[in-house]
Design an enzyme around this catalytic site. Structure first.
Site, PDB file in Angstrom:
ATOM      1  N   HIS A 300       0.845  -1.195   0.000  1.00 14.50           N
ATOM      2  CA  HIS A 300       0.000   0.000   0.000  1.00 14.50           C
ATOM      3  C   HIS A 300       0.884   1.249   0.000  1.00 14.50           C
ATOM      4  CE1 HIS A 300      -3.411  -2.524   1.912  1.00 14.50           C
ATOM      5  NE2 HIS A 300      -3.645  -2.349   0.627  1.00 14.50           N
ATOM      6  N   PHE A 476       4.039   0.295   4.792  1.00 13.31           N
ATOM      7  CA  PHE A 476       4.682  -0.863   5.443  1.00 13.31           C
ATOM      8  C   PHE A 476       3.839  -2.137   5.356  1.00 13.31           C
ATOM      9  CE2 PHE A 476       5.503   2.890   8.433  1.00 13.31           C
ATOM     10  CZ  PHE A 476       6.518   3.409   7.647  1.00 13.31           C
ATOM     11  N   HIS A 477       3.258  -2.414   4.167  1.00  8.34           N
ATOM     12  CA  HIS A 477       2.420  -3.601   4.002  1.00  8.34           C
ATOM     13  C   HIS A 477       2.898  -4.499   2.855  1.00  8.34           C
ATOM     14  CE1 HIS A 477      -1.199  -1.105   5.761  1.00  8.34           C
ATOM     15  NE2 HIS A 477      -0.298  -1.403   6.682  1.00  8.34           N
ATOM     16  N   PRO A 478       4.170  -4.870   2.760  1.00 13.13           N
ATOM     17  CA  PRO A 478       4.589  -5.743   1.656  1.00 13.13           C
ATOM     18  C   PRO A 478       3.983  -7.143   1.791  1.00 13.13           C
ATOM     19  CG  PRO A 478       6.373  -5.514   3.243  1.00 13.13           C
ATOM     20  CD  PRO A 478       5.295  -4.554   3.665  1.00 13.13           C
TER      21      PRO A 478
END
Length: 542
Positions: A300, A476-478
């Site tokens: 995101h 911070f959503h890999p």
């Protein structure tokens, strides 16, 4: 290599990574007291106060004690910028440094997974696994449960500026709701947070520490896993380095990868499971040509719009005064409330960039503060930040090894804003944010756009898209670098039971298996995946 002597020298399960997923896996795999579990963590223990005071993310992110300090490659979609890419380097993983936002996503996310040919992953299927570990302040109902390890509470502070933004959002047409986690998150709500009485509640505190006394669990920290050990096409153990010593551990059951969307594919590729051409170039012997390992990376991207205000309090000026900082410290010390309990964002909203969409595709995080980037000081003027993200980006990137050295960071290329659709939605998101800020509820505080600034006009599509590249940053959503898929999908890495396709004795149970990203913060969906994965492992082990 020296053998890791422990218990009987062989384990039933080896879990690689004691982050959000690994803590859950270790807890659940202990169900049979006769099964022995080894949990390996490359980071250290969470014996630092800023892992536990909620606002500690300001000190942990960008600090090598807590963060792996990854960087992306220069991103063309971000006008050539490279981003810091924080990942937790401690037991509890990123749940020890993240935003603490409890968010499941939308029912449609999981129903889409099922439609891809992945039985058992619909909303109806996964909801019991979310509820199994939940301890929710709303109490037991059709959506929530109590008594589990994963504590969810209402935030312990409020800000007038956030109330005003929520009212402005309602004037725009985004209705207030009470709960984002019913399967439909359209509306505005204060984020429910993973805290307990004002302290951060990480996966280590919830799932791992309560079982560390168990004789059939061994936790080893400071263990950099260098590769998996195979006998033919079966995983039978791991190689790792601890305090400079080379060690091995063997497994008679399953090795479970839980090192996250960066660590899991990195370790698999170092072990010879990945794109053969890339691994051959580095001299890594091929165990299995698996082109999907490290592929399908997406995340995101948040567009951070900042507004200066007057006549209303924000954290910027409160933090600037000695009295304000002292008051914040006392509030926390005496009552466990106030700004030191703050998640990075307190208020959220979900809406559609286009009314013809079936479900929301934009998420807002609203903050009573502003700064250039995490780790930088707050601005000296009163301001708030409105961060908006496209929930279902179509751009896809990759992660590759730069070296066969396990200590070398991989190349990370999320490939943000690479598709026309993503660029169009980014421009629309800026326009919608401006319309909300123009509503009467906020106008009394004279909001003045600081970033991207009024020189970027709404009627200039190219300028809006370029501005999105300037103000965009990871939230911070890999995910998805070892994604689930059918066996006939050449780029799938694991099947619907999280088994690595083509390898025996090896599973993945972390954010890397998501076929596509969930519509919201990804930590609790990752914990659900670990919960469901552990149940599958135990069931298959009978």
């Amino acid at each position: 290599m020296a053998e890791l002597q422990s218990m009987d020298g062989e384990f039933d399960y080896i879990v690689v990574g004691a982050g959000s997923a690994g803590c859950v896996l270790a807890n659940r795999l202990l169900a049979d007291p006769n099964k022995r579990v080894l949990l390996l963590e490359a980071g250290g223990r969470d014996n630092w106060i800023w892992f536990h005071i909620p606002v500690g993310y300001l000190f942990a992110i960008g600090n090598p004690r807590a963060d792996w300090m990854f960087k992306t490659e220069a991103e063309p979609g971000l006008n050539g910028r490279s981003l810091s890419y924080p990942r937790g380097k401690v037991i509890g993983g990123s749940s020890a440094i993240n935003a603490m936002v409890y968010m499941r996503g939308q029912a449609g996310d999981y129903d889409d997974w099922r439609q891809l040919g992945l039985p058992g992953w619909s909303w109806e299927d996964v909801l019991p696994y979310f509820k199994k570990h939940e301890d929710h302040f709303l109490g037991p109902n059709e959506h929530h449960a109590v008594g589990g390890e994963w504590r969810v509470e209402f935030p312990r502070l409020r800000w007038d500026i956030l109330d005003a933004w929520r009212e402005a959002a309602a004037q725009y047409g985004i209705k207030p709701i009470a709960d984002f986690n019913t399967g439909d998150n359209e509306g505005s709500c204060y984020f429910h947070v993973n805290q307990k009485r004002g302290w951060r509640w990480s996966a280590a505190r919830g799932f791992l520490k309560p079982v560390l006394h168990r004789q059939n669990l061994r936790l080893e920290t400071g263990c950099l896993v260098e590769g998996l050990i195979f006998e033919g096409k079966r995983a039978v153990g791991v190689r790792f380095r601890q305090q400079g010593a080379a060690r091995t551990a063997r497994c008679r059951g399953e090795v479970v990868m839980a090192a996250g969307a960066i660590g899991t594919p990195q370790i698999m590729m170092l072990s010879g499971v990945g794109p053969a051409a890339d691994l051959n170039d580095l001299g890594i012997p091929i165990v299995l040509d698996k082109p999907g390992v490290g592929g399908n990376l997406h995340d995101h991207l948040q567009l951070r719009l900042i507004y200066k205000v007057s006549g209303i309090r924000t954290l910027n000026e409160m933090n600037a005064s000695l009295f304000g900082r002292a008051k914040m410290g006392l509030d926390f010390a005496l009552f466990r409330r106030g700004p030191l309990t703050m998640a990075p964002s307190q208020l959220g909203a979900f809406t559609k960039s286009d009314p013809s969409l079936e479900r929301p595709n934009l998420q807002y995080h609203i903050q009573p503060l502003s700064l250039d980037k995490f780790g930088d000081p707050l601005h000296p003027f009163p301001a708030f930040t409105v961060s908006v993200t496209n929930l279902r980006p179509t751009s896809r990137g990759w992660l590759k090894l730069k070296s066969s050295d396990p200590a070398a960071a991989p190349a990370i290329h999320p490939n943000y804003l690479a598709t026309p659709e993503d660029r169009r939605i980014a421009a629309d998101a800026i326009r919608i944010t401006r319309r909300i800020s123009a509503q009467a509820a906020l106008q009394k505080y004279s909001p003045a756009e600081y970033l991207p600034g009024p020189q970027v006009r709404d009627d200039d599509e190219a300028a809006l898209q370029h501005a999105a590249g300037d103000i965009g940053a990871t939230i911070f959503h890999p995910v998805s670098t070892a994604r689930m898929g059918r066996a006939d999908d050449a780029r799938a890495v694991v099947d619907a039971r999280l088994r690595v396709i083509g390898i025996d004795g090896l599973r993945v149970a972390d954010a890397s298996v998501m076929p596509s990203i969930t519509s919201g913060n990804t930590n609790s969906p990752t914990i659900m995946i670990a919960e469901k994965g552990a149940a599958m492992i135990l069931e298959d082990g009978k």
